[in-house]
Write an enzyme that holds these catalytic residues in place. Sequence first.
Site, PDB file in Angstrom:
ATOM      1  N   LYS A  95     -38.918 -12.700  -4.569  1.00  0.00           N
ATOM      2  CA  LYS A  95     -39.059 -13.008  -4.380  1.00  0.00           C
ATOM      3  C   LYS A  95     -38.772 -14.763  -4.665  1.00  0.00           C
ATOM      4  O   LYS A  95     -39.791 -15.456  -3.937  1.00  0.00           O
ATOM      5  CB  LYS A  95     -38.417 -13.668  -3.034  1.00  0.00           C
ATOM      6  CG  LYS A  95     -37.645 -14.378  -2.157  1.00  0.00           C
ATOM      7  CD  LYS A  95     -36.989 -13.096  -0.996  1.00  0.00           C
ATOM      8  CE  LYS A  95     -35.445 -13.947  -0.729  1.00  0.00           C
ATOM      9  NZ  LYS A  95     -34.820 -12.748  -0.643  1.00  0.00           N
ATOM     10  N   GLU A 131     -26.370  -5.412  -6.973  1.00  0.00           N
ATOM     11  CA  GLU A 131     -27.570  -6.297  -5.858  1.00  0.00           C
ATOM     12  C   GLU A 131     -26.394  -7.191  -6.195  1.00  0.00           C
ATOM     13  O   GLU A 131     -25.635  -7.666  -6.682  1.00  0.00           O
ATOM     14  CB  GLU A 131     -28.553  -6.515  -5.056  1.00  0.00           C
ATOM     15  CG  GLU A 131     -29.128  -7.630  -5.926  1.00  0.00           C
ATOM     16  CD  GLU A 131     -30.216  -8.157  -5.452  1.00  0.00           C
ATOM     17  OE1 GLU A 131     -30.257  -8.833  -4.336  1.00  0.00           O
ATOM     18  OE2 GLU A 131     -31.610  -7.950  -6.486  1.00  0.00           O
TER      19      GLU A 131
HETATM   20  C1  LIG Z   1     -33.788 -12.122   0.046  1.00  0.00           C
HETATM   21  C2  LIG Z   1     -33.216 -11.513  -1.203  1.00  0.00           C
HETATM   22  C3  LIG Z   1     -32.359 -10.373   0.083  1.00  0.00           C
HETATM   23  C4  LIG Z   1     -32.840  -9.791   1.089  1.00  0.00           C
HETATM   24  O1  LIG Z   1     -34.307  -9.355   0.778  1.00  0.00           O
HETATM   25  P1  LIG Z   1     -34.398  -9.220   2.791  1.00  0.00           P
HETATM   26  O2  LIG Z   1     -36.216  -9.154   2.726  1.00  0.00           O
HETATM   27  O3  LIG Z   1     -33.744  -8.393   3.535  1.00  0.00           O
HETATM   28  O4  LIG Z   1     -34.357 -10.691   3.772  1.00  0.00           O
HETATM   29  C5  LIG Z   1     -32.053  -9.103  -1.012  1.00  0.00           C
HETATM   30  N1  LIG Z   1     -31.414 -10.080  -2.738  1.00  0.00           N
HETATM   31  C6  LIG Z   1     -32.072 -11.074  -2.904  1.00  0.00           C
HETATM   32  C7  LIG Z   1     -31.416 -11.097  -4.233  1.00  0.00           C
HETATM   33  C8  LIG Z   1     -32.625 -11.795  -2.111  1.00  0.00           C
HETATM   34  O5  LIG Z   1     -32.810 -13.570  -2.675  1.00  0.00           O
END
Ligand SMILES: *Cc1c(COP(=O)(O)O)cnc(C)c1O
Length: 245
Positions: A95, A131
């Site tokens: 993240k 995703e």
């Molecule tokens: C934040 C995010 C997610 C979702 O993650 P969570 O932990 O469920 O909030 C999925 N893909 C990306 C690219 C993200 O930045």
Amino acid sequence: MCMPCPSIDQFLDAVKQTALANKRFIPPHGKGSLYIRPLLIGSGPILGLAPAPEYTFLVYACPVGNYFKEGTSSLNLYVEEDLHRASRGGAGGVKSITNYAPVLRAIKSAKDKGFSDVLYVDSINKKYIEEVSSCNIFLVKGNILSTPTTSGTILEGVTRKSIMEIAHDLGYQVEERLIEVEELNNVDEVFCTGTAVGIASVGSITYKGKRIEYKEKLTSKKLCSRLIEIQRGIIEDKRDWIVEI
Ligand SMILES: *Cc1c(COP(=O)(O)O)cnc(C)c1O
């Protein structure tokens, strides 16, 4: 990224203190939520390419409603084949801000064409779905729930994990595997998951100029209700997901 991390205790304490200090901004149930975003930033007097000499850990909070302007109606996704959010061996599974710089142009171009967001494919074969810009994706066919395997180019979201566990409890067969874009033609339902996004159903996906439509929302609704019931203490939290403050 060579960043030192706060301890779990420091992290939880900071999140709890931030939530408590902002208690008056927590929206009533059903109207929204208090979105909490922990952040770790490097800084310091250096120009060279090296880890920062100092770090700041901060937590901020903001009351929010729906993430997408579509609200509770379905998302219209655009499959992007030229711009990629992550590459093999990169930081797509973390993240980190590095994952948002490459998506801005793709999102803008999709939004200009009237789409809600972008669905990315793998950068090598341009054939497997990965995703959406800020959320994970699930496909439903009959009793089977599938989501792309995470191998470094997909963020392994906590909502993705929770939904897989809840789906399993509800009797779905849950699969993590490589999913070809072409499979999108042959599923009953598609939805996205993320902390900010929640569980958002997908109404259409456009790939190579062809729009595939999805009318079904039953599974995403069922999983979303279950998650909310756990969050609100209506059904038992068997896995210790709830933290009381
Ligand atoms: C934040 C995010 C997610 C979702 O993650 P969570 O932990 O469920 O909030 C999925 N893909 C990306 C690219 C993200 O930045």
